[in-house]
Design a protein around this motif. Structure first.
Motif, PDB file in Angstrom:
ATOM      1  N   HIS A 141       0.853  -1.180   0.000  1.00 47.25           N
ATOM      2  CA  HIS A 141       0.000   0.000   0.000  1.00 47.25           C
ATOM      3  C   HIS A 141       0.893   1.236   0.000  1.00 47.25           C
ATOM      4  O   HIS A 141       1.666   1.448   0.932  1.00 47.25           O
ATOM      5  CB  HIS A 141      -0.906   0.019   1.230  1.00 47.25           C
ATOM      6  N   TYR A 142       0.791   2.012  -1.052  1.00 44.61           N
ATOM      7  CA  TYR A 142       1.519   3.280  -1.138  1.00 44.61           C
ATOM      8  C   TYR A 142       0.521   4.389  -0.860  1.00 44.61           C
ATOM      9  O   TYR A 142      -0.515   4.479  -1.519  1.00 44.61           O
ATOM     10  CB  TYR A 142       2.135   3.470  -2.526  1.00 44.61           C
ATOM     11  N   ARG A 143       0.847   5.229   0.094  1.00 44.20           N
ATOM     12  CA  ARG A 143      -0.075   6.311   0.453  1.00 44.20           C
ATOM     13  C   ARG A 143      -0.299   7.245  -0.730  1.00 44.20           C
ATOM     14  O   ARG A 143      -1.411   7.670  -0.998  1.00 44.20           O
ATOM     15  CB  ARG A 143       0.473   7.071   1.654  1.00 44.20           C
ATOM     16  N   TYR A 144       0.768   7.581  -1.428  1.00 42.91           N
ATOM     17  CA  TYR A 144       0.678   8.426  -2.613  1.00 42.91           C
ATOM     18  C   TYR A 144       1.305   7.668  -3.777  1.00 42.91           C
ATOM     19  O   TYR A 144       2.514   7.729  -3.985  1.00 42.91           O
ATOM     20  CB  TYR A 144       1.404   9.755  -2.389  1.00 42.91           C
ATOM     21  N   LEU A 145       0.495   6.966  -4.523  1.00 40.88           N
ATOM     22  CA  LEU A 145       0.979   6.120  -5.608  1.00 40.88           C
ATOM     23  C   LEU A 145       1.676   6.937  -6.695  1.00 40.88           C
ATOM     24  O   LEU A 145       2.675   6.506  -7.257  1.00 40.88           O
ATOM     25  CB  LEU A 145      -0.168   5.304  -6.207  1.00 40.88           C
ATOM     26  N   TRP A 146       1.207   8.125  -6.976  1.00 44.39           N
ATOM     27  CA  TRP A 146       1.813   8.946  -8.029  1.00 44.39           C
ATOM     28  C   TRP A 146       3.237   9.368  -7.643  1.00 44.39           C
ATOM     29  O   TRP A 146       4.099   9.465  -8.505  1.00 44.39           O
ATOM     30  CB  TRP A 146       0.930  10.150  -8.370  1.00 44.39           C
ATOM     31  N   ILE A 147       3.488   9.580  -6.347  1.00 48.20           N
ATOM     32  CA  ILE A 147       4.860   9.904  -5.911  1.00 48.20           C
ATOM     33  C   ILE A 147       5.760   8.690  -6.104  1.00 48.20           C
ATOM     34  O   ILE A 147       6.915   8.819  -6.526  1.00 48.20           O
ATOM     35  CB  ILE A 147       4.877  10.381  -4.452  1.00 48.20           C
ATOM     36  N   HIS A 148       5.229   7.507  -5.822  1.00 44.02           N
ATOM     37  CA  HIS A 148       6.000   6.268  -6.022  1.00 44.02           C
ATOM     38  C   HIS A 148       6.382   6.123  -7.503  1.00 44.02           C
ATOM     39  O   HIS A 148       7.528   5.805  -7.825  1.00 44.02           O
ATOM     40  CB  HIS A 148       5.186   5.073  -5.549  1.00 44.02           C
ATOM     41  N   ARG A 149       5.443   6.345  -8.387  1.00 43.15           N
ATOM     42  CA  ARG A 149       5.719   6.220  -9.821  1.00 43.15           C
ATOM     43  C   ARG A 149       6.697   7.294 -10.297  1.00 43.15           C
ATOM     44  O   ARG A 149       7.590   7.009 -11.098  1.00 43.15           O
ATOM     45  CB  ARG A 149       4.418   6.295 -10.610  1.00 43.15           C
ATOM     46  N   LEU A 150       6.549   8.502  -9.809  1.00 41.92           N
ATOM     47  CA  LEU A 150       7.463   9.584 -10.161  1.00 41.92           C
ATOM     48  C   LEU A 150       8.869   9.271  -9.658  1.00 41.92           C
ATOM     49  O   LEU A 150       9.861   9.493 -10.368  1.00 41.92           O
ATOM     50  CB  LEU A 150       6.974  10.911  -9.584  1.00 41.92           C
ATOM     51  N   ASN A 151       8.957   8.723  -8.446  1.00 40.45           N
ATOM     52  CA  ASN A 151      10.246   8.341  -7.876  1.00 40.45           C
ATOM     53  C   ASN A 151      10.939   7.299  -8.740  1.00 40.45           C
ATOM     54  O   ASN A 151      12.148   7.384  -8.999  1.00 40.45           O
ATOM     55  CB  ASN A 151      10.049   7.831  -6.458  1.00 40.45           C
ATOM     56  N   PHE A 152      10.192   6.282  -9.203  1.00 41.58           N
ATOM     57  CA  PHE A 152      10.772   5.258 -10.069  1.00 41.58           C
ATOM     58  C   PHE A 152      11.289   5.876 -11.360  1.00 41.58           C
ATOM     59  O   PHE A 152      12.386   5.556 -11.825  1.00 41.58           O
ATOM     60  CB  PHE A 152       9.741   4.162 -10.377  1.00 41.58           C
ATOM     61  N   LEU A 153      10.523   6.775 -11.942  1.00 39.00           N
ATOM     62  CA  LEU A 153      10.937   7.435 -13.181  1.00 39.00           C
ATOM     63  C   LEU A 153      12.203   8.267 -12.963  1.00 39.00           C
ATOM     64  O   LEU A 153      13.134   8.217 -13.776  1.00 39.00           O
ATOM     65  CB  LEU A 153       9.803   8.311 -13.722  1.00 39.00           C
ATOM     66  N   LEU A 154      12.261   9.006 -11.857  1.00 43.12           N
ATOM     67  CA  LEU A 154      13.458   9.797 -11.554  1.00 43.12           C
ATOM     68  C   LEU A 154      14.681   8.910 -11.342  1.00 43.12           C
ATOM     69  O   LEU A 154      15.789   9.260 -11.762  1.00 43.12           O
ATOM     70  CB  LEU A 154      13.222  10.662 -10.321  1.00 43.12           C
TER      71      LEU A 154
END
Length: 177
Positions: free
Chosen positions: A90-103
Protein backbone atom coordinates in the motif's frame (compact mmCIF):
# COMPACT_ATOMS: atom_id res chain seq x y z
CA UNK A 1 26.68 0.99 -33.68
CA UNK A 2 23.25 2.01 -34.79
CA UNK A 3 20.85 4.12 -32.73
CA UNK A 4 18.90 1.15 -31.28
CA UNK A 5 22.08 -0.54 -30.09
CA UNK A 6 23.27 2.67 -28.46
CA UNK A 7 19.90 3.14 -26.78
CA UNK A 8 19.90 -0.44 -25.43
CA UNK A 9 23.44 -0.01 -24.15
CA UNK A 10 22.49 3.25 -22.42
CA UNK A 11 19.42 1.68 -20.80
CA UNK A 12 21.50 -1.26 -19.53
CA UNK A 13 24.11 1.11 -18.09
CA UNK A 14 21.36 3.10 -16.34
CA UNK A 15 19.67 0.02 -14.88
CA UNK A 16 22.78 -1.67 -13.44
CA UNK A 17 23.15 0.67 -10.43
CA UNK A 18 19.43 0.43 -9.73
CA UNK A 19 19.42 -3.36 -9.67
CA UNK A 20 22.66 -3.96 -7.75
CA UNK A 21 22.23 -1.64 -4.77
CA UNK A 22 19.41 -2.30 -2.34
CA UNK A 23 18.83 -1.66 1.36
CA UNK A 24 15.77 -2.49 3.47
CA UNK A 25 14.39 -0.92 6.61
CA UNK A 26 11.82 -3.00 8.55
CA UNK A 27 8.57 -1.95 10.19
CA UNK A 28 7.71 -3.10 13.68
CA UNK A 29 6.18 -6.59 13.63
CA UNK A 30 2.49 -6.31 14.58
CA UNK A 31 0.35 -9.17 15.91
CA UNK A 32 -3.36 -9.63 15.33
CA UNK A 33 -5.04 -12.28 17.47
CA UNK A 34 -8.07 -13.82 15.78
CA UNK A 35 -8.92 -16.84 17.93
CA UNK A 36 -7.32 -17.90 21.19
CA UNK A 37 -7.18 -21.13 23.18
CA UNK A 38 -4.22 -22.48 25.11
CA UNK A 39 -1.96 -25.10 23.55
CA UNK A 40 1.04 -26.52 25.33
CA UNK A 41 4.43 -26.95 23.70
CA UNK A 42 4.62 -30.64 22.95
CA UNK A 43 4.71 -32.99 19.98
CA UNK A 44 3.20 -31.21 17.01
CA UNK A 45 3.08 -31.75 13.27
CA UNK A 46 4.77 -28.64 11.86
CA UNK A 47 3.75 -27.71 8.32
CA UNK A 48 5.10 -24.76 6.34
CA UNK A 49 2.94 -23.12 3.66
CA UNK A 50 4.09 -20.37 1.31
CA UNK A 51 7.82 -20.84 1.87
CA UNK A 52 8.60 -22.17 -1.61
CA UNK A 53 11.30 -19.51 -2.17
CA UNK A 54 12.37 -19.09 1.45
CA UNK A 55 14.11 -22.31 2.50
CA UNK A 56 16.66 -20.56 4.71
CA UNK A 57 13.93 -18.60 6.51
CA UNK A 58 11.88 -21.78 6.98
CA UNK A 59 14.88 -23.51 8.57
CA UNK A 60 15.45 -20.54 10.89
CA UNK A 61 11.81 -20.56 12.06
CA UNK A 62 11.91 -24.34 12.61
CA UNK A 63 15.14 -23.98 14.57
CA UNK A 64 13.56 -21.35 16.87
CA UNK A 65 10.47 -23.51 17.42
CA UNK A 66 12.53 -26.60 18.23
CA UNK A 67 14.81 -24.62 20.53
CA UNK A 68 11.75 -23.38 22.45
CA UNK A 69 10.44 -26.86 23.23
CA UNK A 70 8.31 -27.93 20.29
CA UNK A 71 8.89 -31.48 19.06
CA UNK A 72 8.25 -32.05 15.36
CA UNK A 73 6.32 -35.30 14.99
CA UNK A 74 4.62 -36.00 11.61
CA UNK A 75 2.17 -38.38 13.32
CA UNK A 76 1.03 -35.99 16.09
CA UNK A 77 -2.66 -35.13 16.42
CA UNK A 78 -1.77 -31.50 17.17
CA UNK A 79 -0.71 -29.44 14.19
CA UNK A 80 1.11 -26.16 13.74
CA UNK A 81 0.85 -24.62 10.30
CA UNK A 82 3.18 -21.70 9.62
CA UNK A 83 1.82 -19.69 6.69
CA UNK A 84 3.72 -16.98 4.82
CA UNK A 85 1.66 -14.78 2.51
CA UNK A 86 2.69 -11.82 0.39
CA UNK A 87 0.33 -8.85 0.26
CA UNK A 88 0.02 -6.08 -2.28
CA UNK A 89 1.93 -3.10 -0.92
CA UNK A 90 0.00 0.00 0.00
CA UNK A 91 1.52 3.28 -1.14
CA UNK A 92 -0.07 6.31 0.45
CA UNK A 93 0.68 8.43 -2.61
CA UNK A 94 0.98 6.12 -5.61
CA UNK A 95 1.81 8.95 -8.03
CA UNK A 96 4.86 9.90 -5.91
CA UNK A 97 6.00 6.27 -6.02
CA UNK A 98 5.72 6.22 -9.82
CA UNK A 99 7.46 9.58 -10.16
CA UNK A 100 10.25 8.34 -7.88
CA UNK A 101 10.77 5.26 -10.07
CA UNK A 102 10.94 7.44 -13.18
CA UNK A 103 13.46 9.80 -11.55
CA UNK A 104 15.60 6.85 -10.50
CA UNK A 105 15.60 5.47 -14.01
CA UNK A 106 16.39 8.81 -15.65
CA UNK A 107 19.16 9.62 -13.14
CA UNK A 108 20.85 6.25 -13.62
CA UNK A 109 20.34 5.30 -10.00
CA UNK A 110 21.57 8.51 -8.38
CA UNK A 111 18.06 9.21 -7.07
CA UNK A 112 17.13 6.15 -4.95
CA UNK A 113 13.83 4.42 -5.69
CA UNK A 114 11.48 3.20 -2.97
CA UNK A 115 9.72 -0.17 -2.99
CA UNK A 116 7.33 -1.33 -0.25
CA UNK A 117 7.10 -5.03 0.67
CA UNK A 118 4.31 -6.35 2.89
CA UNK A 119 3.46 -9.87 4.04
CA UNK A 120 1.81 -11.79 6.86
CA UNK A 121 3.08 -14.70 8.92
CA UNK A 122 0.32 -16.85 10.43
CA UNK A 123 0.69 -19.49 13.13
CA UNK A 124 -2.35 -21.79 13.00
CA UNK A 125 -2.75 -24.46 15.68
CA UNK A 126 -5.12 -27.36 15.10
CA UNK A 127 -6.19 -30.50 16.90
CA UNK A 128 -7.31 -33.34 14.64
CA UNK A 129 -7.86 -30.88 11.80
CA UNK A 130 -9.95 -28.35 13.79
CA UNK A 131 -8.39 -24.90 14.18
CA UNK A 132 -7.98 -24.04 17.85
CA UNK A 133 -5.74 -20.98 17.79
CA UNK A 134 -4.48 -18.62 15.14
CA UNK A 135 -2.15 -15.62 15.30
CA UNK A 136 -1.36 -13.34 12.38
CA UNK A 137 1.72 -11.11 12.28
CA UNK A 138 2.01 -8.22 9.83
CA UNK A 139 5.49 -7.72 8.37
CA UNK A 140 6.48 -4.67 6.37
CA UNK A 141 9.68 -3.40 4.85
CA UNK A 142 10.75 -0.34 2.89
CA UNK A 143 13.43 -1.05 0.30
CA UNK A 144 15.57 1.58 -1.32
CA UNK A 145 17.53 0.99 -4.52
CA UNK A 146 20.12 3.23 -6.09
CA UNK A 147 23.73 4.35 -5.87
CA UNK A 148 23.49 6.32 -2.57
CA UNK A 149 22.14 3.20 -0.86
CA UNK A 150 25.52 1.42 -1.05
CA UNK A 151 26.35 2.74 2.44
CA UNK A 152 23.39 0.90 4.02
CA UNK A 153 23.64 -2.33 1.99
CA UNK A 154 25.94 -4.17 4.40
CA UNK A 155 23.70 -3.90 7.47
CA UNK A 156 20.28 -3.63 5.83
CA UNK A 157 20.32 -6.22 3.05
CA UNK A 158 16.64 -7.10 2.28
CA UNK A 159 17.01 -10.88 2.68
CA UNK A 160 18.70 -10.45 6.04
CA UNK A 161 16.10 -7.95 7.28
CA UNK A 162 13.22 -10.18 6.12
CA UNK A 163 14.70 -13.23 7.86
CA UNK A 164 15.15 -11.21 11.07
CA UNK A 165 11.50 -10.10 10.90
CA UNK A 166 10.30 -13.69 10.50
CA UNK A 167 12.41 -14.82 13.46
CA UNK A 168 11.13 -11.88 15.54
CA UNK A 169 7.51 -12.82 14.72
CA UNK A 170 8.23 -16.44 15.69
CA UNK A 171 9.71 -15.36 19.03
CA UNK A 172 6.69 -13.14 19.67
CA UNK A 173 4.44 -16.10 18.91
CA UNK A 174 6.28 -18.30 21.39
CA UNK A 175 5.77 -15.65 24.09
CA UNK A 176 2.02 -15.60 23.33
CA UNK A 177 1.43 -19.31 23.93
Amino acid sequence: MNFKSKLRFLICILLIPVLLNCAAFPDVVISKERKSLSIEKEKVRIVFTGFYRYDEEKKAILEVLLKEGFINDPNASLGLEVILQKREPHYRYLWIHRLNFLLTFLSGGFVPSHIRTESTLTFRYSNLGEVEKEFVYDLGMDQWRGIPVVIFMITHWPNKVYKEQLIEATKLEIKEI
